[in-house]
Design an enzyme around this catalytic site. Structure first.
Site, PDB file in Angstrom:
ATOM      1  CB  CYS A 155      32.908  33.543 -24.027  1.00 13.27           C
ATOM      2  SG  CYS A 155      33.274  35.294 -23.813  1.00 13.27           S
ATOM      3  CG  HIS A 252      36.600  34.506 -27.353  1.00 14.74           C
ATOM      4  ND1 HIS A 252      36.074  35.399 -28.262  1.00 14.74           N
ATOM      5  CD2 HIS A 252      35.952  34.775 -26.174  1.00 14.74           C
ATOM      6  CE1 HIS A 252      35.149  36.151 -27.677  1.00 14.74           C
ATOM      7  NE2 HIS A 252      35.045  35.782 -26.423  1.00 14.74           N
TER       8      HIS A 252
END
Lengths: 365, 365, 365, 365
Positions: A155, A252
């Site tokens: 990710c 993120h």
């Protein structure tokens, strides 16, 4: 229905986990992938999904999926599937996915197990769909007629390479990248991070994560070799990562500094322009899930922010802000990626759409 | 009582704010500073502290302070004070602190206003107490008999320079520093950060903070010139900072990469050893508030963490962990500093203790 | 377009605030209300919305609204509007809304100022649209041709009365209600609750909130008198409320105990059935924003939960769970309401849709 | 040293868990209990504590405990202990604690297993130390010379009964109590609540918790029968509880409404006065850990708050605020208890101090 009028049957491996739930959530609204089989551990197999899965998405569990009976993750139970999306945990993904590949099935995996395999493409859909060019070689190696396996990236790596790709394209080799992440708790799955560990806290360590960023970036931004039998990883670029967990649910955030090989380096304006004007192949070929913009450059000095920007492009865009000079390397900026959409399940789905467009899915019509 | 048996009268400017409250909290337990006068805005002046201040510390408001009447921040009301701690906001601190200095008072300021003044020492007590050597020149310049002004550093800078100091001492000039912070909300004062802005979120921008880190580091790690009339700032070192706000109450976490001038650079073991064995002057001269260790090196791979480590050394230690090689610069690590103790009020108090030990506080006995 | 093919021009008062932003967010996707004028304080007036408003919704600011020039909140600037939605703060809402009413405009207000006015309906759209019956009297009293003012309820009250309404309908008068709320921070607007006040914390007090719940419940669950000139508030029912702020972004959770007048009281099953089968008038008349179910009864013993259930019915449904016997009163349960949709802006919009269906909006076609 | 000059050897069962860690944290600073043996599961036994336990307290692990070797939880390994504190999980606590009792050892248990035992006192130290009067009967029943077992209460119950006790003493029987809790995550142990479950959320259910509050309150506020062979539980009082988990680290907040039997009920002022003037037996007999005030009544309308008030009285005081009339029952208020100090480990320790003062600990001097 896809543009060619086809409906594809999709299987989901690891359907009860957080990535599996995200696959269900995205596929249940998808115009031409239909959820055909859902697989999970033998503990859950044979039971109705709604009875077994602890549904944690903020959208309602689609009733038709809730009623489906979970299957064991065995290839013979998925033979009717045109594509299989794997959200399996890495402790079981390796073996299961290999058995599916051997059964001539098409697997899009979110697990890390095959990412370093020299004949498995590691594809971020808005970055390197050209790596699909290796599939003929992979099939030939494994004597497959229609099956193959492709993985999507970690990710955090995903967000990073989306931003690096247009810069490498425009300004030549990148010499060095320092990236520091502030990663959401959903990245750790469920139950994942204990609340007592992360409330009012930062955890400055995520096992194996820095190594993934430092390796995967080099594979994704490299290219397929001339004979289409392997990958040329970047050998010139050095990546240094720090990965931190912060009290954020999804999204993120990454602070990135980069140094270019070519002197003088591009200006802040040139970098901004290259990011803003980037169009990925997935957009060009008109994939359904491709975002309008693969990269959104924000002018607000206090953006991107995970809560406000993670859903940009329905979670498929990377948002970049605060592009400015770096006193040590050349340029620095902050980026945000939705870790469970583009950074996980969404990449698998968009990769499958690209594969369909490239004629790699041999669907009976 | 101090070792010399003296009790010193302390004044607090900005006593109702968060830094002021921390001064009260720390001084009310202090063995030889007693809170003598508390000052705040004219709006609060004349009223009992407990009636006006919205006490936000997790310890109880000391009853004797609660009963004190708040004064205006005018020098004539603080003439009996041996030391004055200023927690004033920067929009008023400049002028008020100057008026106190002119009145021959001793001011330890947490505000940014005088930090760039060429004759005002910017002192982190566990780093550069040698900068007190400029005080005679400052007094002479302003024709003062006993007064002077010293500032402590920005909270994030404070953590950084504590870790850099022993490395510069041991291994020579530092060529480059890249630092990325994850800063606590208490750093923004009260009401400070709106909950809607920071819940489930990261804010990748703190106004003026990166500039402070990039400037203050060079002044603090520089030295007093030979004639003790000014500071030699580091000219060789480049600092690049990203400052982020994260959902943490107290404790700033910082990811740091550094490159040394000398080749080959020190090893990870040497760096770790230099950090672990560092003893600051404040410890050597036996200051009451000096921590047992100015730097605590943790071996746990997932530490330091703000919630678990911010109170190390009662908030006066900096905790460093994850020392390892950097693929781009030489070495990298993560550090944690308590932003409202060592990073603010605590620095002021420990600086005052150092000044006392150095004979700079001319106290009537 | 509405079923009658009409497009209505909407004005928004207080467009830069959190309720105003929610109005924009909801109306920009609305099929027959179009945003025609946006008003805010004179400080913002004359400037483009995107330049002035700090957009805090998680969806993108609609470009066409971002380009609109903000107007002052003066009736003459809104005369073309068929409906006006007011998200004004209560310190200015009273006077401004009155001036709009006098100008014969139609105002749906979220502010508390007119809620206790004896000729102003206080309407929760899925509870008491019958209170629109008072509008002719209100118009006659103020000599209006087409204008009127209707308010929606306090956010916590809204959730409560949705659950009480079907029980009162089915089982007769409710003698007593004890309700304890756990309210989201978005209910306090922006900047609203300071992060230092609510991180790792509960604030057991919200100014004026308990009084609102204890009063408004009685007005909403009462009825219009026989001459349609006033409201018969419930006189028999006693309500006792505790209002708490908790660290949740959106969604108010409420624990409710009730006692019926009639003996024996209904069983848990009967209560559950009454809640589950409730159909509000807004659903019956086919309003666009009316949820499929005004009340969703969940069988999961650990639901409703704000993060997972607040968007049920796109924020227009109230979710009820844990219906069970109360050892002290008769029955107890837990409910959840989206405080900024059904509990604020959404109520205004759905109320306007009801008014349109009832022929109260005299739109030029 | 205790007032009688004795040092008592303490054993801790379940030493690696969160309650066990709290026991270690509290006992390592205790003047007359010294940690002598620490026990945990056979998986951890034989290893050094610091190697096995994931220390989660915000204070540093005491070095001398870190070096201790963990023992299995077998009575023969704890025979030298004068008191044994059990922080065992309920799935093993029942059997282990019984084996310790049979071995004539003194056990203070935090587990729920023996709380409903008709000959086991359930003691909140600032409420019902008189229940120690049953110990002679318990010993006789089990043919013990010096051993016995006492349990402390569920954390939420603890806060409630501290507030109810002085009211029952002053104003006679309480007819009804409605209590709604907002409980901290630390109450669920470690790893306990998953962060994905509680971030930006409330969980309106804690398994078994409401039943504990509704039962334990009646036992604790009842008394020992005339022959000191059993307990008279309250039979008149009805308790109705709702238990919620909220995103708070430590400190349970409870909203309480009560109705008295006697008419007219006491006024708000009388209730406030009774709470404020309450002195528990543990204070009167001068127990070391007894707080200065068992109940602190706060006048601030927005208190108690968990982050600011949980450490009142070092975690042994219950803080009560917002005492006011209830529209449905008689009076209502909000209370706060530190769930892992008075609500768990602290109760065990203070109970042991009371037992010592009452001569129930037959210590070899």
């Amino acid at each position: 229905m896809s543009s060619s009028g086809v409906i594809l049957k999709a299987g989901i491996l690891g359907a009860t986990g957080t990535v599996g739930q995200r696959f269900i959530s995205l596929l249940s609204k998808h115009p031409f992938f239909t959820i055909h089989v859902i697989g999970a551990s033998s503990r859950s197999a044979g039971k109705e999904y709604s009875k077994v899965a602890k549904w944690k998405m903020t959208t309602t569990l689609p009733a038709e999926v809730g009623d489906m009976v979970i299957q064991e993750c065995k290839p013979e139970l998925f033979v009717e599937c045109d594509v299989i999306f794997s959200g399996l945990d890495s402790d079981v993904a390796g073996e299961i996915e290999t058995s599916f590949l051997k059964a001539d099935l098409v697997v899009f995996s979110n697990a890390k197990n095959h990412r370093r395999d020299p004949v498995v493409p590691l594809i971020v859909p808005t970055v390197n769909p050209s790596h699909f060019n290796l599939i003929p070689h992979q099939r030939s190696l494994h004597s497959l007629r229609k099956g193959f396996i492709v993985t999507n990236a970690n990710c955090s790596t995903t967000g990073l390479v989306v931003a690096l790709k247009p810069l490498q394209d425009a300004f030549g080799p990148i010499e060095a990248v320092i990236v520091q992440t502030m990663q959401a708790i959903s990245g750790a799955g469920y139950p994942g991070v204990a609340s007592l560990d992360i409330f009012d806290n930062v955890i400055p360590f995520i096992s194996g994560e820095e190594e993934k960023m430092e390796y995967e970036t080099l594979k994704i931004l490299g290219d397929v070799n001339e004979t289409a039998t392997g990958f040329n990883m970047l050998s010139f670029t050095k990546v240094s990562a720090y990965c931190n967990r912060v009290p954020v649910i999804d999204g993120h955030t990454e602070c990135v500094s980069i140094k270019f090989k070519n002197r003088p380096p591009p200006s802040v304006e040139q970098v901004t322009q290259a990011l803003d004007s980037y169009v990925s192949e997935s957009q060009l070929i008109g994939c359904y899930s491709a975002p309008k913009k693969s990269i959104i450059v924000t002018a607000d000095q206090d953006r991107p922010q995970p809560r406000l920007d993670r859903d940009n492009g329905d979670g498929y865009s990377v948002t970049v802000g605060r592009v400015r000079e770096c006193n040590v390397l050349d340029v620095k900026f902050t980026l945000l990626v939705h870790n469970t959409i583009l950074g996980a399940a969404g990449s698998g789905i968009l990769n499958a759409e690209i594969a369909l467009a490239k004629g790699l899915l041999k669907v009976e019509s």
